[in-house]
Design a protein around this motif. Structure first.
Motif, mmCIF file in Angstrom:
data_model
loop_
_atom_site.group_PDB
_atom_site.id
_atom_site.type_symbol
_atom_site.label_atom_id
_atom_site.label_comp_id
_atom_site.label_asym_id
_atom_site.label_seq_id
_atom_site.Cartn_x
_atom_site.Cartn_y
_atom_site.Cartn_z
ATOM 1 N N VAL A 37 -13.376 -4.051 -3.154
ATOM 2 C CA VAL A 37 -13.527 -4.019 -4.609
ATOM 3 C C VAL A 37 -15.000 -3.886 -4.976
ATOM 4 C CG1 VAL A 37 -13.221 -5.319 -6.748
ATOM 5 C CG2 VAL A 37 -11.394 -5.282 -5.075
ATOM 6 N N SER A 38 -15.875 -4.587 -4.272
ATOM 7 C CA SER A 38 -17.307 -4.539 -4.595
ATOM 8 C C SER A 38 -17.868 -3.134 -4.464
ATOM 9 C CB SER A 38 -18.099 -5.492 -3.695
ATOM 10 O OG SER A 38 -17.763 -6.827 -3.980
ATOM 11 N N TRP A 39 -17.665 -2.494 -3.305
ATOM 12 C CA TRP A 39 -18.265 -1.167 -3.157
ATOM 13 C C TRP A 39 -17.545 -0.123 -3.991
ATOM 14 C CZ3 TRP A 39 -15.211 2.491 -0.894
ATOM 15 C CH2 TRP A 39 -14.304 2.110 0.104
ATOM 16 N N ARG A 40 -16.244 -0.323 -4.244
ATOM 17 C CA ARG A 40 -15.534 0.609 -5.128
ATOM 18 C C ARG A 40 -16.081 0.522 -6.547
ATOM 19 N NH1 ARG A 40 -10.094 -1.430 -3.936
ATOM 20 N NH2 ARG A 40 -10.023 -1.575 -6.188
ATOM 21 N N VAL A 41 -16.354 -0.694 -7.026
ATOM 22 C CA VAL A 41 -16.883 -0.866 -8.378
ATOM 23 C C VAL A 41 -18.253 -0.206 -8.496
ATOM 24 C CG1 VAL A 41 -17.796 -2.580 -10.004
ATOM 25 C CG2 VAL A 41 -15.538 -2.908 -8.984
ATOM 26 N N ARG A 52 -18.078 -0.234 -19.753
ATOM 27 C CA ARG A 52 -17.747 -1.567 -20.242
ATOM 28 C C ARG A 52 -16.933 -2.287 -19.168
ATOM 29 N NH1 ARG A 52 -16.682 1.502 -25.064
ATOM 30 N NH2 ARG A 52 -18.234 0.974 -26.625
ATOM 31 N N LEU A 53 -16.962 -3.594 -19.215
ATOM 32 C CA LEU A 53 -16.210 -4.399 -18.254
ATOM 33 C C LEU A 53 -14.722 -4.047 -18.287
ATOM 34 C CD1 LEU A 53 -16.905 -6.575 -16.228
ATOM 35 C CD2 LEU A 53 -16.397 -8.265 -17.963
ATOM 36 N N ILE A 71 -18.481 -8.281 -11.104
ATOM 37 C CA ILE A 71 -19.717 -7.833 -11.766
ATOM 38 C C ILE A 71 -20.767 -8.934 -11.734
ATOM 39 C CG2 ILE A 71 -20.736 -7.166 -13.989
ATOM 40 C CD1 ILE A 71 -19.189 -4.929 -12.442
ATOM 41 N N LYS A 72 -20.361 -10.177 -11.953
ATOM 42 C CA LYS A 72 -21.328 -11.286 -11.900
ATOM 43 C C LYS A 72 -21.968 -11.361 -10.511
ATOM 44 C CE LYS A 72 -21.920 -16.173 -12.738
ATOM 45 N NZ LYS A 72 -21.320 -17.458 -12.924
ATOM 46 N N ARG A 73 -21.151 -11.245 -9.461
ATOM 47 C CA ARG A 73 -21.682 -11.298 -8.095
ATOM 48 C C ARG A 73 -22.604 -10.107 -7.828
ATOM 49 N NH1 ARG A 73 -17.167 -11.508 -5.470
ATOM 50 N NH2 ARG A 73 -17.103 -9.337 -4.860
ATOM 51 N N LEU A 74 -22.193 -8.920 -8.263
ATOM 52 C CA LEU A 74 -23.026 -7.729 -8.063
ATOM 53 C C LEU A 74 -24.333 -7.827 -8.844
ATOM 54 C CD1 LEU A 74 -20.252 -4.968 -8.189
ATOM 55 C CD2 LEU A 74 -21.479 -5.794 -6.152
ATOM 56 N N GLU A 75 -24.280 -8.448 -10.014
ATOM 57 C CA GLU A 75 -25.507 -8.684 -10.790
ATOM 58 C C GLU A 75 -26.445 -9.625 -10.043
ATOM 59 O OE1 GLU A 75 -25.590 -8.847 -15.537
ATOM 60 O OE2 GLU A 75 -23.951 -10.010 -14.670
ATOM 61 N N GLU A 76 -25.885 -10.714 -9.508
ATOM 62 C CA GLU A 76 -26.692 -11.684 -8.771
ATOM 63 C C GLU A 76 -27.357 -11.050 -7.548
ATOM 64 O OE1 GLU A 76 -23.835 -14.766 -7.985
ATOM 65 O OE2 GLU A 76 -23.955 -15.559 -10.039
ATOM 66 N N LEU A 79 -27.390 -5.408 -7.752
ATOM 67 C CA LEU A 79 -26.811 -4.081 -7.556
ATOM 68 C C LEU A 79 -26.395 -3.412 -8.864
ATOM 69 C CD1 LEU A 79 -24.651 -4.844 -4.385
ATOM 70 C CD2 LEU A 79 -27.038 -4.089 -4.523
ATOM 71 N N VAL A 80 -26.095 -4.227 -9.875
ATOM 72 C CA VAL A 80 -25.752 -3.716 -11.201
ATOM 73 C C VAL A 80 -26.484 -4.550 -12.239
ATOM 74 C CG1 VAL A 80 -23.463 -2.898 -10.471
ATOM 75 C CG2 VAL A 80 -23.684 -5.150 -11.542
ATOM 76 N N GLN A 81 -26.532 -4.016 -13.446
ATOM 77 C CA GLN A 81 -27.128 -4.763 -14.556
ATOM 78 C C GLN A 81 -26.328 -4.509 -15.822
ATOM 79 O OE1 GLN A 81 -31.092 -3.215 -14.717
ATOM 80 N NE2 GLN A 81 -30.484 -1.297 -15.676
ATOM 81 N N ARG A 82 -26.380 -5.486 -16.719
ATOM 82 C CA ARG A 82 -25.701 -5.341 -18.008
ATOM 83 C C ARG A 82 -26.746 -5.106 -19.087
ATOM 84 N NH1 ARG A 82 -20.700 -9.648 -18.138
ATOM 85 N NH2 ARG A 82 -20.980 -10.288 -15.988
ATOM 86 N N GLU A 83 -26.382 -4.226 -20.008
ATOM 87 C CA GLU A 83 -27.230 -3.944 -21.161
ATOM 88 C C GLU A 83 -26.333 -3.882 -22.386
ATOM 89 O OE1 GLU A 83 -28.611 -0.155 -19.834
ATOM 90 O OE2 GLU A 83 -30.312 -0.997 -18.757
ATOM 91 N N LEU A 84 -26.895 -4.146 -23.551
ATOM 92 C CA LEU A 84 -26.104 -4.051 -24.776
ATOM 93 C C LEU A 84 -25.615 -2.621 -24.956
ATOM 94 C CD1 LEU A 84 -27.998 -6.226 -27.415
ATOM 95 C CD2 LEU A 84 -25.794 -6.675 -26.335
ATOM 96 N N ASP A 85 -24.380 -2.506 -25.392
ATOM 97 C CA ASP A 85 -23.801 -1.203 -25.693
ATOM 98 C C ASP A 85 -24.381 -0.736 -27.027
ATOM 99 O OD1 ASP A 85 -22.216 0.952 -26.452
ATOM 100 O OD2 ASP A 85 -20.340 0.004 -25.830
ATOM 101 N N PRO A 86 -25.088 0.392 -27.046
ATOM 102 C CA PRO A 86 -25.689 0.847 -28.302
ATOM 103 C C PRO A 86 -24.661 1.199 -29.380
ATOM 104 C CG PRO A 86 -25.964 2.500 -26.569
ATOM 105 C CD PRO A 86 -25.356 1.284 -25.927
ATOM 106 N N ASP A 87 -23.411 1.452 -28.950
ATOM 107 C CA ASP A 87 -22.358 1.786 -29.911
ATOM 108 C C ASP A 87 -21.587 0.571 -30.396
ATOM 109 O OD1 ASP A 87 -22.979 4.495 -29.697
ATOM 110 O OD2 ASP A 87 -21.620 4.747 -27.986
#
Length: 146
Positions: A37-41, A52-53, A71-76, A79-87
């Motif tokens: 699941v991690s590498w697929r995501v 979006r999540l 996503i939380k684990r990948l963020e830690e 490997l990924v980051q969250r940003e506000l959706d401009p829309d």
């Protein structure tokens, strides 16, 4: 020009089952060090851009809580980051980081090595058939995984 016959239910079922089983076998043989699941995501985000999540959960066919945990684990791990959706300021978009891109390249190399050992004993004819099948499957995915 005649219309080809529709695929049989047996072919559809067999193809779906064998592809799933092969994917799991490839993951086991590749020793990527994380769950599939991690590498697929990470690969999905890399392919489609920021998501979006809920989109990640839908694409990966996992529950939203599972996607949140991944996503939380990948963020830690950076490997990924969250940003506000401009829309939609109530939502965030998940994107791959430079570190995530580098890790994905490493996972892909490990997958190629693991699958390569499975394919080595095959004849040139079988390898050509698999290459063609992979092209067809990729086309189906590209067409229907919008």
């Amino acid at each position: 020009m005649t219309t080809p016959p529709p695929p049989s239910a047996e072919l559809s079922q067999h193809l779906a089952l064998v592809c799933s089983q092969f994917s799991r076998l490839a993951a086991r043989r590749s020793e990527v060090g994380v769950g599939t699941v991690s590498w697929r995501v990470v690969a999905t985000i890399d392919r489609h851009g920021p998501l979006r999540l809920s989109e990640i959960a839908d694409r990966e066919r996992v529950s939203r809580p599972t996607a949140t945990t991944v996503i939380k684990r990948l963020e830690e791990e950076g490997l990924v980051q969250r940003e506000l959706d401009p829309d939609d300021s109530r939502s965030s978009l998940v994107s791959i980081t430079d570190r995530g891109s580098a890790q994905l390249a490493q996972w892909r190399t490990q997958l190629a090595d693991g699958v390569g050992t499975l394919l080595e004993p095959l004849s040139a004819e079988d390898l050509d058939a698999l290459d063609r099948a992979a092209e067809i499957l990729a086309r189906i995915v590209d067409t229907h995984d919008g």
